[in-house]
Design a protein around this motif. Structure first.
Motif, PDB file in Angstrom:
ATOM      1  N   GLU A  18     -33.285  -2.151 -14.399  1.00  0.00           N
ATOM      2  CA  GLU A  18     -33.761  -0.843 -13.947  1.00  0.00           C
ATOM      3  C   GLU A  18     -33.297   0.249 -14.900  1.00  0.00           C
ATOM      4  N   SER A  19     -32.048   0.144 -15.371  1.00  0.00           N
ATOM      5  CA  SER A  19     -31.507   1.126 -16.307  1.00  0.00           C
ATOM      6  C   SER A  19     -32.269   1.102 -17.625  1.00  0.00           C
ATOM      7  N   ARG A  22     -35.659   2.690 -17.136  1.00  0.00           N
ATOM      8  CA  ARG A  22     -35.598   4.151 -17.068  1.00  0.00           C
ATOM      9  C   ARG A  22     -35.437   4.762 -18.456  1.00  0.00           C
ATOM     10  N   THR A  23     -34.595   4.139 -19.269  1.00  0.00           N
ATOM     11  CA  THR A  23     -34.368   4.658 -20.619  1.00  0.00           C
ATOM     12  C   THR A  23     -35.640   4.594 -21.447  1.00  0.00           C
ATOM     13  N   THR A  25     -38.713   4.477 -20.340  1.00  0.00           N
ATOM     14  CA  THR A  25     -39.688   5.423 -19.783  1.00  0.00           C
ATOM     15  C   THR A  25     -39.377   6.844 -20.234  1.00  0.00           C
ATOM     16  N   THR A  26     -38.084   7.187 -20.237  1.00  0.00           N
ATOM     17  CA  THR A  26     -37.672   8.514 -20.685  1.00  0.00           C
ATOM     18  C   THR A  26     -37.983   8.707 -22.162  1.00  0.00           C
ATOM     19  N   ALA A 163     -31.899  10.355 -21.884  1.00  0.00           N
ATOM     20  CA  ALA A 163     -31.844   9.123 -21.102  1.00  0.00           C
ATOM     21  C   ALA A 163     -30.500   8.986 -20.401  1.00  0.00           C
TER      22      ALA A 163
END
Length: 336
Positions: A18-19, A22-23, A25-26, A163
């Motif tokens: 998940e981390s 997110r990174t 995607t950012t 991020a």
């Protein structure tokens, strides 16, 4: 216990993924913001054009500087420019303040990186640039910063989300600086007409250097090239194929042009009791695939793979065979 441990490991793995997601995607959102900024912000677009023109017209070198993560990005920026035909090097601001400013001349262009635009360590470089009329291109995110206001060409990046969950570690912001550096380097490359042959000059080593070698540098020439004239018997063709060791012989017409080739496969397809008594034109494959000597080795490898061949004859501008290249020559050179 085993089930509980497995469950804990799965939770940690899931959290890690998940981390990572997110990174990424950012990061993608940051690059999109930069692309949108180029399209929507006329000042930003003009600053990119101005920077490219200022550097392209410079009679000196590009001197890049920055502190922290901006410094790391600056080193990469200078390295990319240098490898693509724009003479550039990195100077650390602290070293610059202790003598390295002597390397910077009024013919050079300074590129100074600072996300905030308020990096104190760059102050001496700005002062020096003003004193000796060294043009400054800055890359920051604050149009009202000291750095941007004291630059001939201020490149102001859009504000983006880092991020880092605390918004502290330079992540997305560093990536945007890197992207702008790459964009400048490639635009300068194209402006200069920097070719693959030029690229080869700066990258002689490793796999990249091998891929940038030309076919004529790896090919066999002269007496090593297996050739026979039209009308010769297949017995001579077999001897020529065996003695030269390429598993092929080229057949040339009276003018010396390549009329066809005979391969091991052709021999198998025409195997009969009178094979050796036949003439070469009865067995050869016509319209053979050939290659020019000024093609990159990487291009030759791709061509061989696409057409499922292992040997190519080199021809000159007049279509005369001047060499032969085997896929093993490419492999030995480290092209693959």
């Amino acid at each position: 216990m085993g089930l509980r441990h497995a469950s804990a490991d799965e939770r940690r793995g899931s959290a890690a993924l998940e981390s990572v997601g997110r990174t990424l995607t950012t990061a993608m959102a940051g690059i999109k913001a930069l692309s949108d900024h180029l399209a929507a912000d006329a000042a930003f677009a003009q600053s990119m054009v101005d920077a490219i023109e200022r550097i392209g017209e410079s009679q000196g070198r590009v001197v890049v500087s920055g502190v922290g993560k901006s410094g790391h990005i600056g080193r990469k920026m200078a390295a990319t420019m240098a490898s693509t035909g724009t003479s550039a090097y990195f100077v650390h601001p602290t070293e610059a303040s202790h003598g390295d400013l002597g390397m910077v001349t009024s013919q050079d262009v300074l590129i100074l990186l600072s996300w905030s635009g308020e990096t104190a360590e760059l102050a001496n470089m700005l002062t020096y640039a003003k004193r000796f009329k060294v043009p400054v291109v800055s890359i920051s995110s604050n149009r009202d910063s000291v750095l941007a206001r004291n630059s001939e060409v201020p490149i102001v990046l859009p504000k983006v989300q880092e991020a880092c969950p605390h918004g502290l570690a330079p992540t997305t912001s560093a990536m945007l600086q890197l992207a702008v550096g790459d964009a400048l380097a490639i635009a300068l490359l194209e402006r200069r007409g920097f070719s693959a042959e030029d690229f080869k000059t700066f990258h002689p080593g490793g796999k990249l250097g091998a891929q940038l070698r030309l076919v004529r540098e790896l090919a066999h020439t002269g007496e090593q090239v297996p050739l026979l004239r039209l009308g010769r018997p297949m017995s001579e063709a077999v001897i020529e194929m065996s003695s030269k060791g390429f598993g092929v012989v080229g057949i040339v017409d009276e003018a010396g042009h390549l009329a066809g080739v005979i391969t091991d496969g052709d021999l198998r397809r025409h195997m009969s009791g009178d094979l050796l008594a036949q003439t070469v034109e009865a067995v050869m494959s016509r319209n053979p695939r050939v290659i020019r000597g000024d093609v990159l080795a990487s291009g030759a490898m791709e061509f061989m793979q696409d057409h499922k061949v292992t040997v190519l004859f080199l021809v000159d501008d007049e279509g005369l065979p001047v060499g032969i290249l085997h896929i093993h020559d490419l492999l030995r050179a480290g092209v693959a």
